[in-house]
Write a protein that holds these residues in place. Sequence first.
Motif, PDB file in Angstrom:
ATOM      1  N   PHE A   1       0.876  -1.333  -0.119  1.00 20.26           N
ATOM      2  CA  PHE A   1       0.510  -0.055   0.218  1.00 20.26           C
ATOM      3  C   PHE A   1       0.632   1.021   0.122  1.00 20.26           C
ATOM      4  N   SER A   2       0.027   2.049  -0.326  1.00 17.91           N
ATOM      5  CA  SER A   2       0.872   3.448  -0.529  1.00 17.91           C
ATOM      6  C   SER A   2       0.299   4.863   1.136  1.00 17.91           C
ATOM      7  N   LEU A   3       1.042   4.853   1.846  1.00 16.04           N
ATOM      8  CA  LEU A   3       0.580   6.228   2.538  1.00 16.04           C
ATOM      9  C   LEU A   3       1.618   7.675   2.659  1.00 16.04           C
ATOM     10  N   ARG A   4       1.187   8.312   2.667  1.00 17.15           N
ATOM     11  CA  ARG A   4       1.324  10.415   2.515  1.00 17.15           C
ATOM     12  C   ARG A   4       2.420  10.396   1.491  1.00 17.15           C
ATOM     13  N   GLY A   5       2.741   9.507  -0.103  1.00 20.85           N
ATOM     14  CA  GLY A   5       3.540   9.614  -0.823  1.00 20.85           C
ATOM     15  C   GLY A   5       4.429   8.303  -0.529  1.00 20.85           C
ATOM     16  N   LYS A   6       4.935   7.628   0.390  1.00 18.66           N
ATOM     17  CA  LYS A   6       5.692   6.569   0.269  1.00 18.66           C
ATOM     18  C   LYS A   6       5.306   4.985  -0.221  1.00 18.66           C
ATOM     19  N   ARG A   7       5.452   4.366  -0.204  1.00 16.94           N
ATOM     20  CA  ARG A   7       5.877   2.963   0.009  1.00 16.94           C
ATOM     21  C   ARG A   7       5.790   1.661   1.083  1.00 16.94           C
ATOM     22  N   PHE A   8       4.703   1.048   0.915  1.00 20.66           N
ATOM     23  CA  PHE A   8       5.266  -0.119   2.126  1.00 20.66           C
ATOM     24  C   PHE A   8       4.854  -1.568   2.109  1.00 20.66           C
ATOM     25  N   THR A   9       5.381  -1.986   2.650  1.00 22.14           N
ATOM     26  CA  THR A   9       5.264  -3.708   1.679  1.00 22.14           C
ATOM     27  C   THR A   9       5.312  -4.465   3.619  1.00 22.14           C
ATOM     28  N   VAL A  10       4.473  -5.198   3.594  1.00 23.06           N
ATOM     29  CA  VAL A  10       3.989  -6.286   4.734  1.00 23.06           C
ATOM     30  C   VAL A  10       3.952  -7.086   5.089  1.00 23.06           C
ATOM     31  N   GLN A  11       5.065  -8.557   4.898  1.00 24.45           N
ATOM     32  CA  GLN A  11       4.977  -9.374   4.714  1.00 24.45           C
ATOM     33  C   GLN A  11       4.883 -10.424   6.305  1.00 24.45           C
ATOM     34  N   TYR A  12       3.731 -11.135   5.841  1.00 24.53           N
ATOM     35  CA  TYR A  12       3.344 -11.814   8.102  1.00 24.53           C
ATOM     36  C   TYR A  12       3.913 -13.145   7.688  1.00 24.53           C
ATOM     37  N   ALA A  13       4.494 -14.089   8.301  1.00 30.63           N
ATOM     38  CA  ALA A  13       4.768 -15.408   9.019  1.00 30.63           C
ATOM     39  C   ALA A  13       4.659 -15.663   9.444  1.00 30.63           C
ATOM     40  N   GLY A  14       5.031 -16.899  10.109  1.00 30.53           N
ATOM     41  CA  GLY A  14       5.231 -17.536  11.177  1.00 30.53           C
ATOM     42  C   GLY A  14       3.568 -18.886  11.578  1.00 30.53           C
ATOM     43  N   THR A  15       3.105 -18.999  12.365  1.00 29.70           N
ATOM     44  CA  THR A  15       2.468 -19.392  13.245  1.00 29.70           C
ATOM     45  C   THR A  15       2.188 -19.204  14.443  1.00 29.70           C
ATOM     46  N   ASN A  16       0.514 -18.235  13.783  1.00 31.99           N
ATOM     47  CA  ASN A  16       0.017 -17.503  14.835  1.00 31.99           C
ATOM     48  C   ASN A  16      -0.536 -18.093  16.152  1.00 31.99           C
ATOM     49  N   THR A  17       0.295 -18.202  17.561  1.00 31.29           N
ATOM     50  CA  THR A  17      -0.667 -18.569  18.868  1.00 31.29           C
ATOM     51  C   THR A  17      -1.741 -17.973  19.961  1.00 31.29           C
ATOM     52  N   GLY A  18      -1.803 -16.693  19.148  1.00 31.04           N
ATOM     53  CA  GLY A  18      -1.802 -15.512  19.640  1.00 31.04           C
ATOM     54  C   GLY A  18      -1.704 -14.619  20.171  1.00 31.04           C
ATOM     55  N   ASN A  19      -0.125 -14.945  20.519  1.00 27.59           N
ATOM     56  CA  ASN A  19       0.936 -14.134  20.699  1.00 27.59           C
ATOM     57  C   ASN A  19       1.073 -12.803  20.417  1.00 27.59           C
ATOM     58  N   PRO A  20       1.514 -11.655  21.451  1.00 28.02           N
ATOM     59  CA  PRO A  20       1.628 -10.704  20.229  1.00 28.02           C
ATOM     60  C   PRO A  20       2.731 -11.195  19.525  1.00 28.02           C
ATOM     61  N   PRO A  21       2.598 -10.621  17.965  1.00 22.92           N
ATOM     62  CA  PRO A  21       4.306 -11.137  16.850  1.00 22.92           C
ATOM     63  C   PRO A  21       4.711  -9.835  16.539  1.00 22.92           C
ATOM     64  N   ARG A  22       6.287 -10.514  16.521  1.00 23.68           N
ATOM     65  CA  ARG A  22       7.511  -9.520  16.341  1.00 23.68           C
ATOM     66  C   ARG A  22       6.530  -8.353  14.953  1.00 23.68           C
ATOM     67  N   VAL A  23       7.357  -7.045  15.695  1.00 22.55           N
ATOM     68  CA  VAL A  23       7.120  -6.342  14.438  1.00 22.55           C
ATOM     69  C   VAL A  23       8.330  -5.680  13.720  1.00 22.55           C
ATOM     70  N   LEU A  24       9.303  -5.887  12.456  1.00 19.92           N
ATOM     71  CA  LEU A  24      10.229  -5.406  12.324  1.00 19.92           C
ATOM     72  C   LEU A  24       9.784  -4.405  11.007  1.00 19.92           C
ATOM     73  N   PHE A  25      10.703  -3.069  11.689  1.00 20.56           N
ATOM     74  CA  PHE A  25      10.316  -1.840  10.258  1.00 20.56           C
ATOM     75  C   PHE A  25      11.755  -1.694   9.912  1.00 20.56           C
ATOM     76  N   ASN A  26      11.916  -1.920   8.521  1.00 21.42           N
ATOM     77  CA  ASN A  26      13.616  -1.958   7.590  1.00 21.42           C
ATOM     78  C   ASN A  26      14.156  -3.166   8.179  1.00 21.42           C
ATOM     79  N   GLY A  27      13.871  -3.905   8.627  1.00 24.56           N
ATOM     80  CA  GLY A  27      14.453  -5.014   9.834  1.00 24.56           C
ATOM     81  C   GLY A  27      14.698  -4.602  11.216  1.00 24.56           C
ATOM     82  N   THR A  28      14.321  -3.503  11.591  1.00 25.96           N
ATOM     83  CA  THR A  28      14.749  -2.987  12.828  1.00 25.96           C
ATOM     84  C   THR A  28      13.398  -2.893  14.170  1.00 25.96           C
ATOM     85  N   GLU A  29      13.468  -3.716  15.097  1.00 27.11           N
ATOM     86  CA  GLU A  29      12.379  -4.075  16.010  1.00 27.11           C
ATOM     87  C   GLU A  29      12.609  -2.336  16.734  1.00 27.11           C
ATOM     88  N   THR A  30      10.995  -2.238  16.938  1.00 27.36           N
ATOM     89  CA  THR A  30      11.027  -0.443  17.503  1.00 27.36           C
ATOM     90  C   THR A  30      10.404  -0.958  18.666  1.00 27.36           C
TER      91      THR A  30
END
Length: 816
Positions: A756-785
């Motif tokens: 998707f696009s947001l404010r003139g920037k492009r974003f790609t979000v990839q979802y992977a792994g097995t959702n067991t109900g726990n919060p996922p790790r989220v990395l933004f451009n390779g870094t976890e915030t």
Amino acid sequence: MKGKTIRNGRWEFLSEAGGVRIEDPRPEDVGEYNYENKDILVKTDLRGLVCAQAEPVNDIYLFKRDGNTFSPWNVWITAENGKTASAFPTPVCIPQKRTVTFLPAYAEYVCEYSFVKITTRVAIPEKGTHVFLRVTVQNKTKKPLAYSACAALKPFINNAVYNLWDAPEWYNATTVGRRGDAVEFATRLNSWQCKPAKRRMATFCADRFTSAEVRLGAFEGTGSFLCPSTLGSSPFALSVANMPVACGKTDDNTRMGYPFVYAAKGNFTLEAGESTVFSQVLSMQNKALCGEYSEEQANKAATYLLPDVQEKAYAAVQKKFAEDFSRATVQTGDEMFDAYVNAFLPLQIGWVASLDRGWPTGLRGTRDAANDFMGMLVYDPTRARKVLTDLYSFQRRDGWLPRQISTTGGAHDLRRYADSGAFLFEFLYEYLCYTGDKAVLDEQLPWLDGEGTDTLCAHMLKSFEHYLAPENIGEHGLCKIYEGDWLDAINAAGLEGRGESVMITCQLVMNLRYAAELLAWIQHPQAKELGERFLSCAEKFKNAVNAYAYNGKGFYNGTFCDSGKWLFSDCDEDGACRFYLCPNAYAVTSGVADKERTDSVFAWAEKNKRETGYPLFAPPMGNPPMHHAGRMASGDFAAGLFENGNIYNHAQAFLLRAYAAANDGDRANETLQYILPYNPEIHPSSVTKTAPYALVNCYQDLPYERGRGGMSFLTGSIAMSVRAVYNWIFGIRPTLDGLAIRPCLKRGKQDATVRFSLRGKRFTVQYAGTNTGNPPRVLFNGTETAETYTDPTNAAVPFFPVSEWRDENEIAVRFS
């Protein structure tokens, strides 16, 4: 557009193209498809053309069906042996084989008979009030054959609504003439209001014909428009060769005051297997001409008779939709889901946003437009700005906003509904989150009831003043409902000024928190003072809802009536215990409901759930009648009709949002499957009697009509479905100063990509792994915030500030 074909029952979905195809449609098959470019709207279905309207939804109809289910524009081919075929089916011309294909660039109808194959394309250009047909006729026999062709259109050329004592043809004058080798009809619409600006001029041009008829009765003969008795090789009364040139400038061959037709006839011969092509184009000339004929515009319209011009038009429209469809996409491995989300949702939200839900009244619903353009933000937030400022421009100085505004300069709908401001502020907040456009708040906008202007920010604050005014808060500390809230048919609960709405109150709790955040973001001079007040009021409303609206059965009542009784409660006036989705869903989404109340609300929703989804409320109302509620409860509104006890998609989307707020991915995704129309196991087309790509308003529960879809495309469910996919299921949540990610996916293995696009920037979000109900790790451009955003339910959500965005951004969502 090329696309992989996916079977869905008897339909073929063209996955990348936003198109569908069906072979040999049965009588019970239903398929509708819209073509619109803001200048013209053409509706089609499996039997051909339905209607065309210039400058929708405010201006004149060029044609529309008249009490039947067949096309008012057709082409008949009669062979020398007397057999007759037609481009679109009629009661007597029934093809042996038929294929209908809908693509964004054109609709194509292929009708095969024993002696001829007719392929018809219906299209409009990217711009302009033109609709053109290209008809290809092929000789299917093994010998040369002589044919007679007759093209006819039964025009309307009038306002959608006219006086009951008038006949529309009283205000028409139609002339037929010659334009080069083509026959041209020109109809002037005069104004029954005696207003020159209301006059119009429409033209119809058809090539390769030698005779014409303008009198409807003479064309029909002893038959009807659908089955005229005048087909065959005998020419019509008017010879094209002898007609005057530039028909708009002569009174010769003119029909006035009586029903008319655009009909032309010609003869040709085809060798075995040979094909020939001929075309027609219908146009409305520029309304600024006030009905005066323009030679220049007639010439321009006639260019759409040319094959190369048609091909360029197809290509331009194809390119536009390819760009539209690429703005936001999902890739999940579920081919049907991906095809639907990537093409049919943006296609339908475009129709709804452009057509104000398609009602030909010249009125735009404040709530409806706000809802629909929140969905459009995913694809094209720049389109939303004008709608946003237009809606606030019709606000009263006391902060109240009309139910509907006129887009034609007519009277506004000033019924005292109370929810417009609640939906409009959420739209403003979401627009700012998507765009960061602080400048819009400085726009100077007029008032509905006074001179001068004020900033949009001032208008926004006036809306909150209105809701927080003591006279607009009821005895339980909830927002007064007056003539109604989201549920239109509960329109008498607060006419006397006592009734209250739980849903609006929950919306206000959410909006007050958003407003405090917004004021701090723009560094408003009174941000601290107003922010503290808004948050304090939000807490008071929250406490009032929990104290007075949460009942002993474990769910939230919906409406307090002037009678002093609760409606949608554990004990309504008719003795029923009636759970209503909307206020309960908003209680969860807004953070009004705590964990225990949320669980109880969800248990009630599951208790009411049917095989095909969640009803808006149950049981239906009206037997026995209830007082101080409105038309739905009076007994005048049939049980099982539209809102009255049915599965209602907009409300299901509210529930989905609540499930997402509670991070219940399994139920949120299941609810989305109930909303979307394509799953034949949930909503088979043979039952719904709607196309499997058409999002509907509700599913009826009437005798003979159990499960039938109601109002294709005329629904806020389309925008809600867009938001459901991107904002609530995949958890992409733009904020005022960044991007938060809170996915709500079903349990199990995940493998999905969202772009998707947001404010003139492009974003790609990839979802992977097995959702067991726990919060996922989220990395933004390779870094976890480590940064988080707190949403209305007080969930801490991974957050990425605008300052960290790149032109191209990669977000990885990793489940354990």
